[in-house]
Design a protein around this motif. Sequence first.
Motif, PDB file in Angstrom:
ATOM      1  N   TRP A  48      33.267 -35.759  -9.400  1.00 30.61           N
ATOM      2  CA  TRP A  48      33.495 -34.389  -8.942  1.00 30.61           C
ATOM      3  C   TRP A  48      32.176 -33.691  -8.608  1.00 30.61           C
ATOM      4  CZ3 TRP A  48      32.091 -29.465 -10.231  1.00 30.61           C
ATOM      5  CH2 TRP A  48      32.807 -28.441  -9.595  1.00 30.61           C
ATOM      6  N   VAL A  49      31.156 -33.894  -9.418  1.00 29.37           N
ATOM      7  CA  VAL A  49      29.851 -33.272  -9.167  1.00 29.37           C
ATOM      8  C   VAL A  49      29.308 -33.701  -7.809  1.00 29.37           C
ATOM      9  CG1 VAL A  49      27.425 -33.288  -9.876  1.00 29.37           C
ATOM     10  CG2 VAL A  49      29.212 -32.887 -11.570  1.00 29.37           C
ATOM     11  N   LEU A  50      29.415 -34.987  -7.493  1.00 33.50           N
ATOM     12  CA  LEU A  50      28.906 -35.478  -6.211  1.00 33.50           C
ATOM     13  C   LEU A  50      29.706 -34.904  -5.045  1.00 33.50           C
ATOM     14  CD1 LEU A  50      28.168 -39.255  -6.954  1.00 33.50           C
ATOM     15  CD2 LEU A  50      26.736 -37.247  -7.353  1.00 33.50           C
ATOM     16  N   SER A  51      31.028 -34.900  -5.173  1.00 35.06           N
ATOM     17  CA  SER A  51      31.869 -34.365  -4.100  1.00 35.06           C
ATOM     18  C   SER A  51      31.592 -32.886  -3.873  1.00 35.06           C
ATOM     19  CB  SER A  51      33.351 -34.571  -4.437  1.00 35.06           C
ATOM     20  OG  SER A  51      33.690 -35.937  -4.469  1.00 35.06           O
ATOM     21  N   ASN A  52      31.491 -32.138  -4.953  1.00 36.36           N
ATOM     22  CA  ASN A  52      31.273 -30.703  -4.836  1.00 36.36           C
ATOM     23  C   ASN A  52      29.884 -30.391  -4.286  1.00 36.36           C
ATOM     24  OD1 ASN A  52      32.408 -28.021  -5.332  1.00 36.36           O
ATOM     25  ND2 ASN A  52      30.760 -27.814  -6.832  1.00 36.36           N
ATOM     26  N   PHE A  53      28.914 -31.249  -4.605  1.00 42.67           N
ATOM     27  CA  PHE A  53      27.565 -31.055  -4.067  1.00 42.67           C
ATOM     28  C   PHE A  53      27.573 -31.112  -2.543  1.00 42.67           C
ATOM     29  CE2 PHE A  53      23.947 -33.335  -2.195  1.00 42.67           C
ATOM     30  CZ  PHE A  53      22.948 -32.382  -2.373  1.00 42.67           C
ATOM     31  N   LEU A  54      28.226 -32.134  -1.990  1.00 44.97           N
ATOM     32  CA  LEU A  54      28.233 -32.269  -0.534  1.00 44.97           C
ATOM     33  C   LEU A  54      29.004 -31.124   0.115  1.00 44.97           C
ATOM     34  CD1 LEU A  54      27.305 -33.881   1.851  1.00 44.97           C
ATOM     35  CD2 LEU A  54      29.312 -35.349   1.626  1.00 44.97           C
ATOM     36  N   ASN A  55      30.110 -30.712  -0.500  1.00 45.15           N
ATOM     37  CA  ASN A  55      30.844 -29.560   0.023  1.00 45.15           C
ATOM     38  C   ASN A  55      29.947 -28.325   0.062  1.00 45.15           C
ATOM     39  OD1 ASN A  55      33.102 -31.146   0.192  1.00 45.15           O
ATOM     40  ND2 ASN A  55      34.051 -30.375  -1.674  1.00 45.15           N
ATOM     41  N   SER A  56      29.178 -28.120  -1.004  1.00 45.21           N
ATOM     42  CA  SER A  56      28.288 -26.962  -1.083  1.00 45.21           C
ATOM     43  C   SER A  56      27.178 -27.048  -0.037  1.00 45.21           C
ATOM     44  CB  SER A  56      27.679 -26.860  -2.487  1.00 45.21           C
ATOM     45  OG  SER A  56      28.688 -26.694  -3.465  1.00 45.21           O
ATOM     46  N   PHE A  57      26.694 -28.258   0.219  1.00 43.60           N
ATOM     47  CA  PHE A  57      25.658 -28.431   1.246  1.00 43.60           C
ATOM     48  C   PHE A  57      26.174 -28.006   2.615  1.00 43.60           C
ATOM     49  CE2 PHE A  57      23.968 -31.259   4.613  1.00 43.60           C
ATOM     50  CZ  PHE A  57      22.663 -30.786   4.655  1.00 43.60           C
ATOM     51  N   TYR A  58      27.377 -28.439   2.962  1.00 37.40           N
ATOM     52  CA  TYR A  58      27.928 -28.080   4.267  1.00 37.40           C
ATOM     53  C   TYR A  58      28.166 -26.574   4.390  1.00 37.40           C
ATOM     54  CZ  TYR A  58      28.613 -32.942   5.733  1.00 37.40           C
ATOM     55  OH  TYR A  58      28.411 -34.245   6.125  1.00 37.40           O
ATOM     56  N   GLN A  59      28.416 -25.918   3.279  1.00 33.54           N
ATOM     57  CA  GLN A  59      28.650 -24.472   3.320  1.00 33.54           C
ATOM     58  C   GLN A  59      27.383 -23.680   3.620  1.00 33.54           C
ATOM     59  OE1 GLN A  59      30.573 -23.423  -0.380  1.00 33.54           O
ATOM     60  NE2 GLN A  59      32.307 -24.794  -0.002  1.00 33.54           N
ATOM     61  N   THR A  60      26.218 -24.317   3.494  1.00 29.64           N
ATOM     62  CA  THR A  60      24.966 -23.613   3.771  1.00 29.64           C
ATOM     63  C   THR A  60      24.640 -23.584   5.259  1.00 29.64           C
ATOM     64  OG1 THR A  60      23.549 -25.585   3.562  1.00 29.64           O
ATOM     65  CG2 THR A  60      24.064 -24.364   1.535  1.00 29.64           C
ATOM     66  N   VAL A  61      25.430 -24.287   6.053  1.00 32.26           N
ATOM     67  CA  VAL A  61      25.141 -24.396   7.481  1.00 32.26           C
ATOM     68  C   VAL A  61      26.351 -23.959   8.292  1.00 32.26           C
ATOM     69  CG1 VAL A  61      24.593 -25.997   9.357  1.00 32.26           C
ATOM     70  CG2 VAL A  61      23.499 -26.263   7.130  1.00 32.26           C
ATOM     71  N   GLN A  62      26.098 -23.201   9.326  1.00 31.77           N
ATOM     72  CA  GLN A  62      27.165 -22.784  10.226  1.00 31.77           C
ATOM     73  C   GLN A  62      27.271 -23.785  11.368  1.00 31.77           C
ATOM     74  OE1 GLN A  62      26.911 -18.735  11.649  1.00 31.77           O
ATOM     75  NE2 GLN A  62      28.213 -19.159  13.413  1.00 31.77           N
ATOM     76  N   LEU A  63      28.368 -24.519  11.407  1.00 35.42           N
ATOM     77  CA  LEU A  63      28.562 -25.495  12.474  1.00 35.42           C
ATOM     78  C   LEU A  63      28.879 -24.768  13.778  1.00 35.42           C
ATOM     79  CD1 LEU A  63      30.691 -28.199  10.623  1.00 35.42           C
ATOM     80  CD2 LEU A  63      28.226 -28.169  11.016  1.00 35.42           C
ATOM     81  N   ASN A  64      28.173 -25.142  14.837  1.00 34.97           N
ATOM     82  CA  ASN A  64      28.387 -24.508  16.133  1.00 34.97           C
ATOM     83  C   ASN A  64      28.093 -25.510  17.246  1.00 34.97           C
ATOM     84  OD1 ASN A  64      25.537 -24.630  16.290  1.00 34.97           O
ATOM     85  ND2 ASN A  64      25.364 -22.601  15.333  1.00 34.97           N
ATOM     86  N   GLN A  65      28.144 -25.040  18.483  1.00 35.91           N
ATOM     87  CA  GLN A  65      27.944 -25.925  19.625  1.00 35.91           C
ATOM     88  C   GLN A  65      26.537 -26.516  19.651  1.00 35.91           C
ATOM     89  OE1 GLN A  65      30.051 -27.076  21.779  1.00 35.91           O
ATOM     90  NE2 GLN A  65      31.848 -25.842  21.291  1.00 35.91           N
ATOM     91  N   SER A  66      25.554 -25.785  19.127  1.00 34.43           N
ATOM     92  CA  SER A  66      24.186 -26.306  19.107  1.00 34.43           C
ATOM     93  C   SER A  66      24.089 -27.539  18.220  1.00 34.43           C
ATOM     94  CB  SER A  66      23.216 -25.226  18.610  1.00 34.43           C
ATOM     95  OG  SER A  66      23.184 -24.132  19.496  1.00 34.43           O
ATOM     96  N   VAL A  67      24.728 -27.462  17.052  1.00 35.85           N
ATOM     97  CA  VAL A  67      24.752 -28.619  16.162  1.00 35.85           C
ATOM     98  C   VAL A  67      25.534 -29.752  16.811  1.00 35.85           C
ATOM     99  CG1 VAL A  67      25.438 -29.468  13.893  1.00 35.85           C
ATOM    100  CG2 VAL A  67      24.604 -27.126  14.142  1.00 35.85           C
ATOM    101  N   ALA A  68      26.678 -29.409  17.390  1.00 35.28           N
ATOM    102  CA  ALA A  68      27.543 -30.426  17.985  1.00 35.28           C
ATOM    103  C   ALA A  68      26.869 -31.133  19.152  1.00 35.28           C
ATOM    104  CB  ALA A  68      28.852 -29.787  18.440  1.00 35.28           C
TER     105      ALA A  68
END
Length: 257
Positions: A40-60
Motif C-alpha cells: 500500500w505504501v508503494l502504491s500510494n507513493f506513486l499516486n501522490s507523485f502523479y498528483q504533484t503534476v498537472q497533466l496537459n498537452q505539453s506533457v502529452a
Amino acid sequence: MRFGSQIAWLFVAGGALSSAASSSNCSLTSSDTDVLEYTWVLSNFLNSFYQTVQLNQSVASLVSNSTSSSKALENLEGIVHADNLTAEAVREVSSQAPDFKEPSCQYTFPPVSGIQSFVKWAYQFESTLSGAFIGAAGYTQSPEVAFLLARLAAEHSAHATWIGSRVNSSMFQANATSLVPAYAPSQVLLKTNETGSLGTYLGDCVSAPKNPCGVLQIGPLEANITSSSAAGSSSSSVAGSSTPLTSASATATATSS
C-alpha cells in the motif's frame, strides 16, 4: 445399504473437513499484513507523485511519439486512474488481513524541473513498482495476496513499457540474460536514486516484510530460498530537459491518506 450409506457419508464428511482445513490454511496472516502494508505504501507513493503534476498537452506531446498528443494524454490519464485502482485493490484485499493499518507516510519527491524530468521519474517509478511487486510476491503464502501482487506487477509493467517506449529508442535487447527485474523489499527501501529503490522518498514509514520461509535470493531467471539475500537490479535513464512543467503542487511532499 445402511452400512454403505454410512461409508459414503464418511467420505463426504472427510472431504468437507479436509477442504475446510485446507481453506483455513490459506487465510491471511500477520505476515501477509506486513506485505500488504508495504504494498500500500508503494502504491500510494506513486499516486501522490502523479498528483504533484498537472497533466496537459505539453506533457502529452513529449510522449506522443507516432500518436496524437490527445491520445497520449488519454493514455497518461488512464495510467493515473489505473494507479488509483491499484491502491483500491490493496485496500480491498487488506480488509481480510489481521490488524492491517494504512501507514502514515510523509512522502518526498525528486525535483521535477520540466516535462522531460517528469517523464524520467514516472518511467523509473513505474518500473520500480513493477519489480517491487514481483519481488513482494515471494514474501506471501496467501493465494489472494500473490494474485494481487501479480496483477499489480503486470499493471505497472505495462505502464512502464508504454512510457519507456515513448522516449527510448530500444526497450528490449536481443542479448538479454535476465527476465523483467524483481526487487526484494530490502532493496526497494534502500535510500538511493536508482531504479529499484524508493527509500529516499518514503520517510521510513514502513519496514521490509520478512519472508516466512527464510531468505529469498532473486536471480536473473528465478528465485530461491537461501542463506544469503540478493535482489534484481535495473537501471534506466531518460535525457533531461529544461522544458517548463506546470505543477499542481507548490511543495514536493505529501501525506498518505
